[in-house]
Enzyme design. Sequence first.
Site, PDB file in Angstrom:
ATOM      1  CG  ASP A 276      -9.250  51.915  34.522  1.00  0.00           C
ATOM      2  OD1 ASP A 276      -9.222  53.084  34.962  1.00  0.00           O
ATOM      3  OD2 ASP A 276      -9.829  51.594  33.458  1.00  0.00           O
ATOM      4  CG  HIS A 277     -12.842  52.982  36.595  1.00  0.00           C
ATOM      5  ND1 HIS A 277     -13.396  54.216  36.848  1.00  0.00           N
ATOM      6  CD2 HIS A 277     -12.584  52.942  35.257  1.00  0.00           C
ATOM      7  CE1 HIS A 277     -13.477  54.902  35.713  1.00  0.00           C
ATOM      8  NE2 HIS A 277     -12.970  54.164  34.739  1.00  0.00           N
TER       9      HIS A 277
ATOM     10  CG  ASN B 101      -8.015  55.918  31.272  1.00  0.00           C
ATOM     11  OD1 ASN B 101      -6.871  56.357  31.393  1.00  0.00           O
ATOM     12  ND2 ASN B 101      -8.736  55.525  32.304  1.00  0.00           N
TER      13      ASN B 101
ATOM     14  CB  THR C  58     -14.521  50.338  24.056  1.00  0.00           C
ATOM     15  OG1 THR C  58     -15.096  50.546  25.347  1.00  0.00           O
ATOM     16  CG2 THR C  58     -15.548  49.691  23.148  1.00  0.00           C
TER      17      THR C  58
HETATM   18  P1  13P Z   1     -13.336  53.293  26.628  1.00  0.00           P
HETATM   19  O1  13P Z   1     -13.702  51.866  26.898  1.00  0.00           O
HETATM   20  O2  13P Z   1     -14.495  54.110  26.211  1.00  0.00           O
HETATM   21  O3  13P Z   1     -12.176  53.420  25.713  1.00  0.00           O
HETATM   22  O4  13P Z   1     -12.887  53.912  28.044  1.00  0.00           O
HETATM   23  C1  13P Z   1     -11.758  53.410  28.674  1.00  0.00           C
HETATM   24  C2  13P Z   1     -11.619  53.939  30.035  1.00  0.00           C
HETATM   25  O5  13P Z   1     -11.873  55.080  30.303  1.00  0.00           O
HETATM   26  C3  13P Z   1     -11.108  52.998  31.044  1.00  0.00           C
HETATM   27  O6  13P Z   1     -11.131  53.529  32.314  1.00  0.00           O
END
Ligand code: 13P
Length: 280
Positions: A81-82, A225, A228
């Site tokens: 991710d990212h 996604n 949190t």
């Molecule tokens: P949240 O933490 O807001 O759920 O976002 C998750 C996310 O986009 C991970 O790339």
Amino acid sequence: MLVSLKDVITMAEEGGYCIPAFNVYNIETCMGAVKAAEELKAPCILQVYPRLMKEEIGYYLAPVVVAAARKASVPVCFHLDHGPSELEVARSLRWGATGIMMDGSALNFEDNIAITKRVVDLCSYTDVQVEGELGHIGAVSDDSMDEFTTPSDAKIFVERTGVQALAVLVGNAHGRYKKPPKIDIQRIADIRQATNGTALVLHGGSGIPDEAIKEAVKAGIRKLNVATDICYSFLDCVAEEIAKPDRVIAVDNFMKKPIEAVKEFCMTKVLLCGAEGKAR
Ligand code: 13P
């Protein structure tokens, strides 16, 4: 079973639904997310933040994710991710990732295209597909939002990079929203059309109202996604359990409830994505 990003996206496209992408941080969140997908017979993505791939923890976590995906009775993609640079990308490929996100959204348009294309080419040698990001999706704590993704830029970006999926900025942000976000559904539909039906990704899934997610999926979101709220489901349960006078001490037994809490939470997102019963 461990499958590629292309595999799960193809399933979502054929079925007109969305793949839930769960950020995992440890064995327990990983187990909770996989149990949710298995119980509802849904394909899913387990994804890991790049900081975890950069630090020592990735050395331990990546094999756990691969093992969970291989053992699962449903299709599971292991996704970075990212990814901020080729370092994390290379390391993730080395550790068995079957999907890669290259996030060059903080760069200017041309530089974002250049690095994303390089990563798409690199990953193609191992038959791994790439998610790009256009329009920087920030945090809810940021003072202001970047400009929303435009359909015309998205079209150029997708054509020049060859990404499998595209994360878009349409009113979403990472973290717990102070008030429910307003997601620009029409913009999602317009980007989808302009990019010839490219799979779009909605980041910042924690706290987006259910109705907005359903509309977003109808408009072309194929990956949702969530990070949190997975942390909260896990930690809230830990806090509750630890406060009990007769709490369990053995860590493995203690963790059974938090794993269950993550599973219950993830199941709600599987249902929201319309992914239940879609594993094949
Ligand atoms: P949240 O933490 O807001 O759920 O976002 C998750 C996310 O986009 C991970 O790339």
